[in-house]
Design a protein around this motif. Structure first.
Motif, PDB file in Angstrom:
ATOM      1  N   VAL A   1       0.704  -1.242  -0.016  1.00  0.00           N
ATOM      2  CA  VAL A   1      -0.084   0.044   0.196  1.00  0.00           C
ATOM      3  C   VAL A   1       1.067   1.229  -0.100  1.00  0.00           C
ATOM      4  CG1 VAL A   1      -1.532   1.387   1.266  1.00  0.00           C
ATOM      5  CG2 VAL A   1      -1.765  -1.493   1.291  1.00  0.00           C
ATOM      6  N   GLN A   2       0.688   2.143  -0.950  1.00  0.00           N
ATOM      7  CA  GLN A   2       1.225   3.327  -0.824  1.00  0.00           C
ATOM      8  C   GLN A   2       0.377   4.543  -0.375  1.00  0.00           C
ATOM      9  OE1 GLN A   2       1.069   1.424  -3.830  1.00  0.00           O
ATOM     10  NE2 GLN A   2       2.831   0.470  -3.097  1.00  0.00           N
ATOM     11  N   LEU A   3       1.070   5.479   0.528  1.00  0.00           N
ATOM     12  CA  LEU A   3       0.169   6.440   1.172  1.00  0.00           C
ATOM     13  C   LEU A   3       0.804   7.671   0.901  1.00  0.00           C
ATOM     14  CD1 LEU A   3      -0.432   4.783   4.621  1.00  0.00           C
ATOM     15  CD2 LEU A   3      -1.859   4.858   2.991  1.00  0.00           C
TER      16      LEU A   3
ATOM     17  N   SER B   1      -4.889  15.412   3.989  1.00  0.00           N
ATOM     18  CA  SER B   1      -5.438  14.461   3.020  1.00  0.00           C
ATOM     19  C   SER B   1      -4.327  13.204   3.038  1.00  0.00           C
ATOM     20  CB  SER B   1      -5.728  14.814   1.818  1.00  0.00           C
ATOM     21  OG  SER B   1      -6.928  15.746   1.767  1.00  0.00           O
ATOM     22  N   CYS B   2      -4.791  11.990   2.778  1.00  0.00           N
ATOM     23  CA  CYS B   2      -3.926  10.837   2.558  1.00  0.00           C
ATOM     24  C   CYS B   2      -4.529   9.859   1.621  1.00  0.00           C
ATOM     25  CB  CYS B   2      -3.782  10.030   3.827  1.00  0.00           C
ATOM     26  SG  CYS B   2      -2.854   8.305   3.719  1.00  0.00           S
ATOM     27  N   ALA B   3      -3.786  10.303   0.359  1.00  0.00           N
ATOM     28  CA  ALA B   3      -4.465   9.485  -0.750  1.00  0.00           C
ATOM     29  C   ALA B   3      -3.557   7.952  -0.669  1.00  0.00           C
ATOM     30  CB  ALA B   3      -3.744   9.923  -2.224  1.00  0.00           C
ATOM     31  N   ALA B   4      -4.518   6.773  -0.832  1.00  0.00           N
ATOM     32  CA  ALA B   4      -3.792   5.333  -0.631  1.00  0.00           C
ATOM     33  C   ALA B   4      -4.104   4.867  -1.912  1.00  0.00           C
ATOM     34  CB  ALA B   4      -4.691   4.853   0.256  1.00  0.00           C
ATOM     35  N   SER B   5      -3.255   4.035  -2.540  1.00  0.00           N
ATOM     36  CA  SER B   5      -3.178   3.329  -3.605  1.00  0.00           C
ATOM     37  C   SER B   5      -2.487   1.819  -3.343  1.00  0.00           C
ATOM     38  CB  SER B   5      -2.299   4.104  -4.831  1.00  0.00           C
ATOM     39  OG  SER B   5      -1.010   4.187  -4.558  1.00  0.00           O
TER      40      SER B   5
ATOM     41  N   CYS C   1       0.442   9.500   7.650  1.00  0.00           N
ATOM     42  CA  CYS C   1      -0.550   8.698   7.658  1.00  0.00           C
ATOM     43  C   CYS C   1      -0.268   7.300   7.452  1.00  0.00           C
ATOM     44  CB  CYS C   1      -1.304   8.905   6.234  1.00  0.00           C
ATOM     45  SG  CYS C   1      -2.693   7.841   5.826  1.00  0.00           S
ATOM     46  N   ALA C   2      -1.029   6.378   8.062  1.00  0.00           N
ATOM     47  CA  ALA C   2      -0.788   5.146   8.188  1.00  0.00           C
ATOM     48  C   ALA C   2      -1.625   4.152   8.013  1.00  0.00           C
ATOM     49  CB  ALA C   2       0.149   4.757   9.572  1.00  0.00           C
ATOM     50  N   ALA C   3      -1.455   2.896   7.617  1.00  0.00           N
ATOM     51  CA  ALA C   3      -2.640   1.612   7.205  1.00  0.00           C
ATOM     52  C   ALA C   3      -2.065   0.447   8.008  1.00  0.00           C
ATOM     53  CB  ALA C   3      -2.599   1.616   5.788  1.00  0.00           C
ATOM     54  N   ALA C   4      -2.950  -0.154   8.541  1.00  0.00           N
ATOM     55  CA  ALA C   4      -2.484  -1.809   9.033  1.00  0.00           C
ATOM     56  C   ALA C   4      -3.264  -2.590   8.371  1.00  0.00           C
ATOM     57  CB  ALA C   4      -2.982  -1.690  10.524  1.00  0.00           C
ATOM     58  N   ALA C   5      -2.521  -3.820   8.343  1.00  0.00           N
ATOM     59  CA  ALA C   5      -3.190  -5.119   7.372  1.00  0.00           C
ATOM     60  C   ALA C   5      -3.461  -6.048   8.286  1.00  0.00           C
ATOM     61  CB  ALA C   5      -2.027  -5.565   6.409  1.00  0.00           C
ATOM     62  N   ALA C   6      -3.594  -6.011   9.622  1.00  0.00           N
ATOM     63  CA  ALA C   6      -4.052  -6.960  10.501  1.00  0.00           C
ATOM     64  C   ALA C   6      -5.266  -6.685  11.180  1.00  0.00           C
ATOM     65  CB  ALA C   6      -2.885  -7.369  11.550  1.00  0.00           C
ATOM     66  N   VAL C   7      -6.425  -7.588  11.367  1.00  0.00           N
ATOM     67  CA  VAL C   7      -7.518  -7.033  11.978  1.00  0.00           C
ATOM     68  C   VAL C   7      -7.414  -6.715  13.441  1.00  0.00           C
ATOM     69  CG1 VAL C   7      -8.270  -9.466  12.420  1.00  0.00           C
ATOM     70  CG2 VAL C   7     -10.114  -7.851  12.013  1.00  0.00           C
ATOM     71  N   TRP C   8      -6.409  -7.189  14.081  1.00  0.00           N
ATOM     72  CA  TRP C   8      -6.607  -6.900  15.455  1.00  0.00           C
ATOM     73  C   TRP C   8      -5.863  -5.498  15.902  1.00  0.00           C
ATOM     74  CZ3 TRP C   8      -4.079 -11.252  13.549  1.00  0.00           C
ATOM     75  CH2 TRP C   8      -2.471 -11.057  13.324  1.00  0.00           C
TER      76      TRP C   8
ATOM     77  N   TRP D   1       3.163   3.228   5.735  1.00  0.00           N
ATOM     78  CA  TRP D   1       3.486   4.678   6.217  1.00  0.00           C
ATOM     79  C   TRP D   1       3.736   5.694   4.974  1.00  0.00           C
ATOM     80  CZ3 TRP D   1       3.015   6.404  11.101  1.00  0.00           C
ATOM     81  CH2 TRP D   1       2.774   5.324  12.210  1.00  0.00           C
ATOM     82  N   GLY D   2       3.035   6.681   5.090  1.00  0.00           N
ATOM     83  CA  GLY D   2       3.633   7.886   4.060  1.00  0.00           C
ATOM     84  C   GLY D   2       4.645   8.576   4.486  1.00  0.00           C
ATOM     85  N   GLN D   3       4.811   9.648   3.718  1.00  0.00           N
ATOM     86  CA  GLN D   3       6.064  10.358   3.914  1.00  0.00           C
ATOM     87  C   GLN D   3       5.983  11.430   4.889  1.00  0.00           C
ATOM     88  OE1 GLN D   3       4.327  11.012   1.498  1.00  0.00           O
ATOM     89  NE2 GLN D   3       4.032  13.242   1.409  1.00  0.00           N
ATOM     90  N   GLY D   4       4.676  11.973   5.206  1.00  0.00           N
ATOM     91  CA  GLY D   4       4.604  12.808   6.205  1.00  0.00           C
ATOM     92  C   GLY D   4       4.153  14.261   5.338  1.00  0.00           C
ATOM     93  N   THR D   5       3.391  15.050   6.193  1.00  0.00           N
ATOM     94  CA  THR D   5       3.372  16.544   6.043  1.00  0.00           C
ATOM     95  C   THR D   5       3.534  17.480   7.211  1.00  0.00           C
ATOM     96  OG1 THR D   5       1.708  18.035   4.631  1.00  0.00           O
ATOM     97  CG2 THR D   5       0.750  16.498   6.179  1.00  0.00           C
ATOM     98  N   GLN D   6       3.983  18.383   6.920  1.00  0.00           N
ATOM     99  CA  GLN D   6       4.416  19.430   8.075  1.00  0.00           C
ATOM    100  C   GLN D   6       3.288  20.312   8.266  1.00  0.00           C
ATOM    101  OE1 GLN D   6       7.858  19.432   9.596  1.00  0.00           O
ATOM    102  NE2 GLN D   6       6.552  20.397  11.126  1.00  0.00           N
ATOM    103  N   VAL D   7       3.098  20.384   9.808  1.00  0.00           N
ATOM    104  CA  VAL D   7       2.078  21.312  10.294  1.00  0.00           C
ATOM    105  C   VAL D   7       2.781  22.145  11.191  1.00  0.00           C
ATOM    106  CG1 VAL D   7      -0.025  21.509  11.634  1.00  0.00           C
ATOM    107  CG2 VAL D   7       0.099  19.822  10.078  1.00  0.00           C
ATOM    108  N   ILE D   8       2.559  23.400  11.154  1.00  0.00           N
ATOM    109  CA  ILE D   8       3.379  24.474  11.863  1.00  0.00           C
ATOM    110  C   ILE D   8       2.318  25.402  12.430  1.00  0.00           C
ATOM    111  CG2 ILE D   8       4.952  26.607  11.953  1.00  0.00           C
ATOM    112  CD1 ILE D   8       6.326  25.086   9.659  1.00  0.00           C
TER     113      ILE D   8
END
Length: 127
Positions: A2-4, A21-25, A96-103, A117-124
Motif C-alpha cells: 500500500v502506498q500512502l 489528506s492521505c491518498a492510498a493506492s 498517515c498509516a495503514a494496518a493490514a492485521a484485523v487486530w 506509512w506515508g512520507q509525512g506532511t508538516q504542520v506549523i
C-alpha cells in the motif's frame, strides 16, 4: 503493498484550521485500520486519530478530541484529518498509516500496529 501520500500541511496561526489528506493506492482492500500520527522534534511519534474498517471504530488522542475529525472517502481511497482550533502544541510532522492485521482495531493509536506509512506532511502552528 500500500502506498500512502499525505498532503494539506502548512503554516497557520493558533485557532486556525487545516485539512490533511492521505491518498492510498495499491492493495488498499487488504487494510483494516488507517490512522494519523504526528511527531514533533525531539519527541516520539504519537497517535492522533485512527479508524477501523471505514469508521466502525474511531479513536482520538485525548489532546485532540473535539478539535480533530478523521474521515474516509472510500470511493477516492482517501483518508482525511480535519484539524480545527489548532494550538502550538499541535506542531509536527503528520503521518498517515495503514494496518493490514484485523487486530489493529484494539490499538488504533499504537504506531507499531501499522504496516504502511506515508512520507509525512508538516504542520506549523504559530502563537
Amino acid at each position: 503493498q500500500v502506498q500512502l501520500v499525505e498532503s494539506g500541511g502548512g503554516s497557520v496561526q493558533a485557532g486556525g484550521s487545516l485539512r490533511l489528506s492521505c491518498a492510498a493506492s495499491g492493495s488498499t482492500s487488504s487494510t483494516y485500520c488507517m490512522g494519523w500520527f504526528r511527531q514533533a522534534p525531539g519527541k516520539e511519534r504519537e497517535g492522533v486519530a485512527g479508524t477501523f474498517t471505514g469508521g466502525s471504530i474511531i479513536w482520538y488522542a485525548d489532546s485532540v478530541k473535539a478539535r480533530f475529525t478523521i474521515s474516509q472517502d472510500n470511493a477516492k481511497n482517501t483518508l482525511y484529518l480535519q484539524m480545527n482550533s489548532l494550538k502550538p502544541e499541535d506542531n509536527g510532522m503528520y503521518y498517515c498509516a495503514a494496518a493490514a492485521a484485523v487486530w489493529c482495531q484494539a490499538e488504533l493509536g499504537t504506531a507499531s500496529k501499522y504496516d504502511y506509512w506515508g512520507q509525512g506532511t508538516q504542520v506549523i502552528v504559530s502563537s
